[in-house]
Design a protein around this motif. Structure first.
Motif, PDB file in Angstrom:
ATOM      1  N   SER A 102      42.775  34.056  48.056  1.00 50.70           N
ATOM      2  CA  SER A 102      43.693  32.921  48.003  1.00 50.70           C
ATOM      3  C   SER A 102      44.525  32.912  46.732  1.00 50.70           C
ATOM      4  O   SER A 102      44.023  33.188  45.643  1.00 50.70           O
ATOM      5  CB  SER A 102      42.898  31.611  48.089  1.00 50.70           C
ATOM      6  N   LYS A 103      45.788  32.582  46.874  1.00 44.42           N
ATOM      7  CA  LYS A 103      46.663  32.460  45.705  1.00 44.42           C
ATOM      8  C   LYS A 103      46.365  31.184  44.933  1.00 44.42           C
ATOM      9  O   LYS A 103      46.801  31.014  43.801  1.00 44.42           O
ATOM     10  CB  LYS A 103      48.129  32.503  46.134  1.00 44.42           C
ATOM     11  N   ASP A 104      45.603  30.279  45.542  1.00 38.75           N
ATOM     12  CA  ASP A 104      45.277  28.998  44.905  1.00 38.75           C
ATOM     13  C   ASP A 104      44.113  29.092  43.918  1.00 38.75           C
ATOM     14  O   ASP A 104      43.885  28.159  43.148  1.00 38.75           O
ATOM     15  CB  ASP A 104      44.960  27.946  45.967  1.00 38.75           C
ATOM     16  N   TYR A 105      43.349  30.180  43.977  1.00 38.92           N
ATOM     17  CA  TYR A 105      42.183  30.325  43.112  1.00 38.92           C
ATOM     18  C   TYR A 105      42.292  31.593  42.283  1.00 38.92           C
ATOM     19  O   TYR A 105      42.688  32.643  42.769  1.00 38.92           O
ATOM     20  CB  TYR A 105      40.892  30.368  43.933  1.00 38.92           C
ATOM     21  N   SER A 106      41.894  31.477  41.032  1.00 38.70           N
ATOM     22  CA  SER A 106      41.886  32.639  40.147  1.00 38.70           C
ATOM     23  C   SER A 106      40.527  33.335  40.257  1.00 38.70           C
ATOM     24  O   SER A 106      39.586  32.800  40.837  1.00 38.70           O
ATOM     25  CB  SER A 106      42.116  32.191  38.705  1.00 38.70           C
ATOM     26  N   MET A 107      40.427  34.496  39.655  1.00 38.33           N
ATOM     27  CA  MET A 107      39.152  35.205  39.650  1.00 38.33           C
ATOM     28  C   MET A 107      38.098  34.427  38.863  1.00 38.33           C
ATOM     29  O   MET A 107      36.918  34.500  39.172  1.00 38.33           O
ATOM     30  CB  MET A 107      39.313  36.628  39.101  1.00 38.33           C
ATOM     31  N   ILE A 108      38.531  33.652  37.886  1.00 40.60           N
ATOM     32  CA  ILE A 108      37.567  32.829  37.138  1.00 40.60           C
ATOM     33  C   ILE A 108      37.006  31.731  38.043  1.00 40.60           C
ATOM     34  O   ILE A 108      35.826  31.381  37.944  1.00 40.60           O
ATOM     35  CB  ILE A 108      38.172  32.265  35.820  1.00 40.60           C
ATOM     36  N   ASP A 109      37.829  31.189  38.954  1.00 39.61           N
ATOM     37  CA  ASP A 109      37.337  30.208  39.923  1.00 39.61           C
ATOM     38  C   ASP A 109      36.292  30.842  40.841  1.00 39.61           C
ATOM     39  O   ASP A 109      35.255  30.237  41.134  1.00 39.61           O
ATOM     40  CB  ASP A 109      38.483  29.656  40.783  1.00 39.61           C
ATOM     41  N   VAL A 110      36.559  32.046  41.280  1.00 35.73           N
ATOM     42  CA  VAL A 110      35.616  32.770  42.139  1.00 35.73           C
ATOM     43  C   VAL A 110      34.315  33.017  41.378  1.00 35.73           C
ATOM     44  O   VAL A 110      33.222  32.769  41.891  1.00 35.73           O
ATOM     45  CB  VAL A 110      36.243  34.093  42.631  1.00 35.73           C
ATOM     46  N   TYR A 111      34.427  33.464  40.135  1.00 33.06           N
ATOM     47  CA  TYR A 111      33.245  33.707  39.298  1.00 33.06           C
ATOM     48  C   TYR A 111      32.448  32.413  39.099  1.00 33.06           C
ATOM     49  O   TYR A 111      31.227  32.399  39.252  1.00 33.06           O
ATOM     50  CB  TYR A 111      33.669  34.288  37.950  1.00 33.06           C
ATOM     51  N   ASN A 112      33.138  31.341  38.760  1.00 33.97           N
ATOM     52  CA  ASN A 112      32.451  30.064  38.530  1.00 33.97           C
ATOM     53  C   ASN A 112      31.736  29.572  39.781  1.00 33.97           C
ATOM     54  O   ASN A 112      30.654  28.993  39.698  1.00 33.97           O
ATOM     55  CB  ASN A 112      33.429  29.005  38.022  1.00 33.97           C
ATOM     56  N   THR A 113      32.316  29.804  40.936  1.00 35.89           N
ATOM     57  CA  THR A 113      31.691  29.387  42.187  1.00 35.89           C
ATOM     58  C   THR A 113      30.473  30.239  42.517  1.00 35.89           C
ATOM     59  O   THR A 113      29.386  29.719  42.762  1.00 35.89           O
ATOM     60  CB  THR A 113      32.712  29.468  43.345  1.00 35.89           C
ATOM     61  N   PHE A 114      30.663  31.532  42.539  1.00 34.35           N
ATOM     62  CA  PHE A 114      29.610  32.413  43.035  1.00 34.35           C
ATOM     63  C   PHE A 114      28.560  32.787  42.002  1.00 34.35           C
ATOM     64  O   PHE A 114      27.426  33.068  42.362  1.00 34.35           O
ATOM     65  CB  PHE A 114      30.213  33.683  43.641  1.00 34.35           C
ATOM     66  N   VAL A 115      28.893  32.790  40.746  1.00 35.04           N
ATOM     67  CA  VAL A 115      27.916  33.176  39.731  1.00 35.04           C
ATOM     68  C   VAL A 115      27.378  31.934  39.033  1.00 35.04           C
ATOM     69  O   VAL A 115      26.192  31.612  39.147  1.00 35.04           O
ATOM     70  CB  VAL A 115      28.505  34.185  38.728  1.00 35.04           C
ATOM     71  N   LYS A 116      28.227  31.230  38.323  1.00 37.64           N
ATOM     72  CA  LYS A 116      27.760  30.052  37.587  1.00 37.64           C
ATOM     73  C   LYS A 116      27.241  28.968  38.526  1.00 37.64           C
ATOM     74  O   LYS A 116      26.216  28.353  38.263  1.00 37.64           O
ATOM     75  CB  LYS A 116      28.881  29.491  36.709  1.00 37.64           C
ATOM     76  N   GLY A 117      27.958  28.717  39.609  1.00 39.24           N
ATOM     77  CA  GLY A 117      27.554  27.671  40.549  1.00 39.24           C
ATOM     78  C   GLY A 117      26.198  27.949  41.176  1.00 39.24           C
ATOM     79  O   GLY A 117      25.339  27.076  41.243  1.00 39.24           O
ATOM     80  N   PHE A 118      25.995  29.174  41.623  1.00 40.09           N
ATOM     81  CA  PHE A 118      24.717  29.510  42.242  1.00 40.09           C
ATOM     82  C   PHE A 118      23.577  29.476  41.235  1.00 40.09           C
ATOM     83  O   PHE A 118      22.469  29.052  41.559  1.00 40.09           O
ATOM     84  CB  PHE A 118      24.796  30.885  42.933  1.00 40.09           C
ATOM     85  N   LYS A 119      23.839  29.910  40.015  1.00 38.25           N
ATOM     86  CA  LYS A 119      22.799  29.853  38.980  1.00 38.25           C
ATOM     87  C   LYS A 119      22.407  28.409  38.688  1.00 38.25           C
ATOM     88  O   LYS A 119      21.246  28.111  38.423  1.00 38.25           O
ATOM     89  CB  LYS A 119      23.274  30.533  37.693  1.00 38.25           C
ATOM     90  N   LEU A 120      23.367  27.510  38.732  1.00 33.15           N
ATOM     91  CA  LEU A 120      23.106  26.099  38.470  1.00 33.15           C
ATOM     92  C   LEU A 120      22.283  25.473  39.593  1.00 33.15           C
ATOM     93  O   LEU A 120      21.284  24.809  39.353  1.00 33.15           O
ATOM     94  CB  LEU A 120      24.441  25.360  38.315  1.00 33.15           C
TER      95      LEU A 120
END
Length: 135
Positions: A29-47
């Motif tokens: 998606s052009k609406d999300y950056s790679m940092i958004d993807v990282y925060n969702t899949f890595v940081k979010g899941f760890k939380l």
């Protein structure tokens, strides 16, 4: 969830493309950056899937500790979810008072992770809810 393949649901009638393919639109998606993807899949899941969080959430009884809210509430739950029992969520929904309204949406194709076709229902619900939003 991964070991027993219960994050997504598939059978002869319901075909789920898998988490990787389901995430493709988000990643591209052009609406999300790679940092958004990282925060969702890595940081979010760890939380969320952190042992301390899992232990703490098991001690909360929402039916006793949170009976009323002053915001709109939507419960969106997959009928195939074997990790969070929908009947318990529905029992809580029935006793919860929500000053701004509440809604329970069952998704017939979803398990713990939403089925891509069910996400269209979620999107439409969010669009409808935003129509009531006042600045």
């Amino acid at each position: 969830m991964l070991r027993y393949n219960s994050m997504v649901y598939s059978d002869d009638q319901i075909k789920h493309p898998g988490l990787l393919k389901s995430s493709k639109a988000f990643i591209q998606s052009k609406d999300y950056s790679m940092i958004d993807v990282y925060n969702t899949f890595v940081k979010g899941f760890k939380l969320v899937y952190h042992l301390d969080f899992i232990k703490e959430i098991a001690t909360v009884n929402y039916k006793e500790q949170l009976l009323k809210v002053s915001i709109p509430v939507s419960f969106i739950h997959g009928t195939k979810d074997v990790h969070v029992f929908g009947e318990l969520v529905e029992d809580y929904y029935k006793v919860l008072e929500a000053d701004k309204g509440k809604r329970f949406i069952w998704l017939d194709k979803s398990s713990h992770a939403f089925h891509p076709e069910d996400t269209k229902i979620i999107e439409q619900h969010i669009i409808e809810e935003l129509k009531h939003y006042k600045k």
